[in-house]
Structures are given as C-alpha cells and as structure tokens.
Motif scaffolding. Structure first.
Motif, short mmCIF file in Angstrom:
data_model
loop_
_atom_site.label_atom_id
_atom_site.label_comp_id
_atom_site.label_asym_id
_atom_site.label_seq_id
_atom_site.Cartn_x
_atom_site.Cartn_y
_atom_site.Cartn_z
N VAL A 206 0.84 -1.20 0.00
CA VAL A 206 0.00 0.00 0.00
C VAL A 206 0.87 1.25 0.00
O VAL A 206 1.88 1.31 0.73
CB VAL A 206 -0.95 0.03 1.21
N MET A 207 0.47 2.23 -0.82
CA MET A 207 1.17 3.50 -0.86
C MET A 207 0.41 4.55 -0.06
O MET A 207 -0.79 4.76 -0.28
CB MET A 207 1.32 3.97 -2.32
N LEU A 208 1.12 5.18 0.85
CA LEU A 208 0.56 6.30 1.60
C LEU A 208 0.73 7.55 0.75
O LEU A 208 1.82 8.12 0.66
CB LEU A 208 1.27 6.46 2.95
N SER A 209 -0.33 7.94 0.09
CA SER A 209 -0.29 9.10 -0.81
C SER A 209 -1.69 9.67 -0.92
O SER A 209 -2.67 9.08 -0.47
CB SER A 209 0.23 8.69 -2.19
N LEU A 210 -1.79 10.86 -1.52
CA LEU A 210 -3.05 11.56 -1.75
C LEU A 210 -3.73 11.98 -0.44
O LEU A 210 -4.95 12.10 -0.37
CB LEU A 210 -4.01 10.71 -2.59
N THR A 211 -2.93 12.22 0.57
CA THR A 211 -3.46 12.63 1.87
C THR A 211 -4.46 13.77 1.75
O THR A 211 -5.54 13.75 2.36
CB THR A 211 -2.30 13.06 2.79
N SER A 243 4.66 11.26 -2.91
CA SER A 243 4.18 12.64 -2.85
C SER A 243 3.00 12.88 -3.80
O SER A 243 2.16 13.75 -3.56
CB SER A 243 5.30 13.61 -3.21
N ASP A 244 2.94 12.14 -4.91
CA ASP A 244 1.99 12.34 -6.00
C ASP A 244 2.19 13.71 -6.67
O ASP A 244 1.30 14.20 -7.35
CB ASP A 244 0.54 12.19 -5.53
N ASP A 259 5.04 19.85 3.99
CA ASP A 259 3.94 19.47 4.88
C ASP A 259 3.60 17.99 4.72
O ASP A 259 3.27 17.31 5.71
CB ASP A 259 2.71 20.31 4.59
N LEU A 260 3.66 17.48 3.49
CA LEU A 260 3.33 16.08 3.26
C LEU A 260 4.36 15.15 3.90
O LEU A 260 4.00 14.09 4.45
CB LEU A 260 3.22 15.80 1.77
N VAL A 261 5.63 15.50 3.82
CA VAL A 261 6.66 14.67 4.47
C VAL A 261 6.45 14.68 5.99
O VAL A 261 6.52 13.64 6.65
CB VAL A 261 8.06 15.16 4.11
N GLU A 262 6.16 15.84 6.54
CA GLU A 262 5.95 15.91 7.98
C GLU A 262 4.66 15.20 8.40
O GLU A 262 4.56 14.70 9.52
CB GLU A 262 5.94 17.37 8.43
N GLN A 263 3.68 15.11 7.49
CA GLN A 263 2.50 14.30 7.77
C GLN A 263 2.88 12.83 7.90
O GLN A 263 2.35 12.11 8.76
CB GLN A 263 1.47 14.48 6.66
N LEU A 264 3.80 12.38 7.05
CA LEU A 264 4.28 11.01 7.18
C LEU A 264 4.91 10.77 8.54
O LEU A 264 4.76 9.69 9.12
CB LEU A 264 5.29 10.69 6.06
N TYR A 265 5.59 11.76 9.07
CA TYR A 265 6.18 11.61 10.40
C TYR A 265 5.09 11.35 11.45
O TYR A 265 5.35 10.68 12.46
CB TYR A 265 6.96 12.87 10.79
N ARG A 266 3.91 11.88 11.23
CA ARG A 266 2.79 11.61 12.14
C ARG A 266 2.29 10.18 11.97
O ARG A 266 1.88 9.52 12.94
CB ARG A 266 1.65 12.58 11.90
N TYR A 267 2.29 9.69 10.74
CA TYR A 267 1.87 8.33 10.49
C TYR A 267 2.83 7.32 11.12
O TYR A 267 2.41 6.30 11.65
CB TYR A 267 1.82 8.04 8.98
#
Length: 290
Positions: A206-211, A243-244, A259-267
């Motif tokens: 699974v790809m974590l993308s399109l947040t 990142s998409d 912001d998207l990279v830092e969102q991954l840090y939350r995941y």
C-alpha cells in the motif's frame, strides 16, 4: 477540459530531513507540451512539471530516490518518462501505463524494462482508461512475463468496484492512495477493511499518498492519521510513501511537499518505522538494491 492548479513553487524542507536514501514512490512529470504532446482524447492536461523541477523538489526535501509514474495524459507513449529516467539517474525507477501492455511489442517493453520501468499502473476509469476482461488478462500475463508489479489507482469512491481485478493476483501488487477510504466512515469503511484484508496477503503493498484528497477535514489532515497507522500496524514491511507531485487534477491549491513529508512523520512516529517506509520497503519493492 478544466484548468487544474499547478504545484506549490516554493517547497520547504521538512524538519527534520528524512533518512538517507529516502524514496518518493510516486510522482509524475508533465511537458513541456511542445516536446511531449498529450494524447488525443486525454481526460486532462496539467501545467508543466518537468523532471528538473521534480529533482529540485527532491533535493529540497532530502529525497534521493524516486519512481516516475506515467500519467494517463500520455497513454502508451512513454518518451516523457524515458527521458526523465535518463536525466534522473540510477536512483530512479519508472512505472508504465498499463495500456502499453496491450499493443506494445516485445522490443518496446524490453526497452522500458532496460530503462528502469519495473511495473505498470491500471488507472481509474474516471480518467478514461479502461480494459475489457480479456485485455486485462493479457496485460497481467505480460506483467508476469516481464517480472514487473501491477499498480492500481483506486476510484474516487474507493476500491470496492475494482476488488475483483486484483484480490486473487499472485504477482506483486501496489495499491495507490491508501485505497481511497472515506475517513468519515471510520472502521466501518469498506475500502479500509478491504485493504486491511489484502495486506494479510504477502504480495500486496500500500502506498501512503493523496493525503490531501483522502482527507475530508482538510489540513492538517488529522482524519487520515488513523487510516495510515492501521495500514502500518497491519504490514509495516509493505508500506511505502509517495508525494503524487505535481498533484494531477487538483481543483484546490496542492499542498506544500514539506507538509506532506511531515504528515508522514505523524503516520510513522518512530525512526525505525520511518526508515522502513522511506528506505527499506521501496528498496525491496522497486529493486533499488539489485
């Protein structure tokens, strides 16, 4: 054809930077149109987003590897990705549009493989790209012959209508965009539960993308955090991040990639999990260590 918004031209560096050899497992390149014309009947056309701009973004983010995914804009003509791979160098791989598996010759497919393209993406029908059952079976057979993976883009409503396509496949499968669950449904969401079941199989990733589009609440996308964490808990060795960029078909301003990279840090709040998702898992799936 509507006008879609371009990427944020001023990406900021995330704090902290990601680990060495981190991978952006999905981004696209577009244009310039004078060099790479869109295919006839394309469902959309994006503002120019070149490989040079993508590589500048990755340097800012601290990303050293990436996977260039062919956009439906160009259909089976992969020249834009082939040129981008040559410019990007050995730290980058490509993913084809599955249409090339229908009419592409063996020589053409071998050329894609030699250039670093190691998978094919089946796009959602809302983008005007679909196959009959016979065509799909033929495409999967060619993927198996090539030793590639199959990548599936969920419909905007989730993956349930597409589930019969890939739930029984025995080849490596990558599901884009977290399966497009609806955060408002919580643990009752059928797409979420289907992905969790698929992750029990050893060949599904699974790809974590399109947040920013999965979220119904908007930034800072709190409603997506439990979804991503459920996937990571289920199969930490088969999760990657993308990142998409440049965020195709965006009618709202695309997010800043920092912001998207830092969102991954939350995941993935631990260094060990982050290294799996950004370094170890993509290296294994896309073959960076081969």
């Amino acid at each position: 054809m509507p006008d879609y918004l371009p990427f944020d031209p001023n990406p900021r560096a995330p704090n902290p930077k990601p680990p060495a050899s981190s991978c952006d497992s999905q981004f696209h390149v577009f244009g310039p149109a004078t060099q790479y014309p869109v295919r006839a009947g394309a469902a959309y056309e994006m503002p120019t987003a070149t490989i040079d701009a993508a590589l500048r973004l990755h340097r800012t983010l601290g990303i050293e590897r990436g996977v260039i995914v062919q956009a439906t804009t160009y259909g089976a003509d992969h020249q834009v990705v082939l040129d981008a791979l040559q410019a990007a160098g050995p730290g980058y791989r490509g993913c084809a549009n599955a249409l090339v598996l229908l009419d592409g010759t063996d020589n053409e497919l071998e050329k894609l493989d030699a250039a670093g393209i190691k998978g094919a993406r089946f796009n959602r029908q809302g983008l005007g790209v679909s196959m009959s059952e016979k065509e799909f079976a033929h495409a999967i057979a060619r993927i198996r012959e090539l030793g590639w993976y199959a990548k599936f883009q969920p419909e905007a409503t989730g993956i349930m209508d597409q589930l019969p396509m890939f739930q029984s496949l025995d080849i490596p499968v990558m599901l884009d965009h977290m399966g497009r669950p609806d955060p408002r449904l919580g643990t009752a969401d059928p797409s979420l539960n289907a992905v969790l079941e698929l992750l029990k199989k050893g060949n599904v990733w699974v790809m974590l993308s399109l947040t920013e589009k999965v979220s119904r609440d908007g930034a800072p996308w709190d409603d997506v955090v439990p979804i991503a964490q459920a996937y990571i808990e289920s199969a930490p060795d088969r999760i990657v991040w993308g990142s998409d960029w440049p965020h195709p078909v965006s009618v709202k301003q695309p997010p800043n990639e920092g912001d998207l990279v830092e969102q991954l840090y939350r995941y993935a709040p631990s260094d060990a999990l982050l290294k799996k998702i950004l370094v170890d898992n993509p290296a294994a799936f896309f073959g960076f260590d081969k």
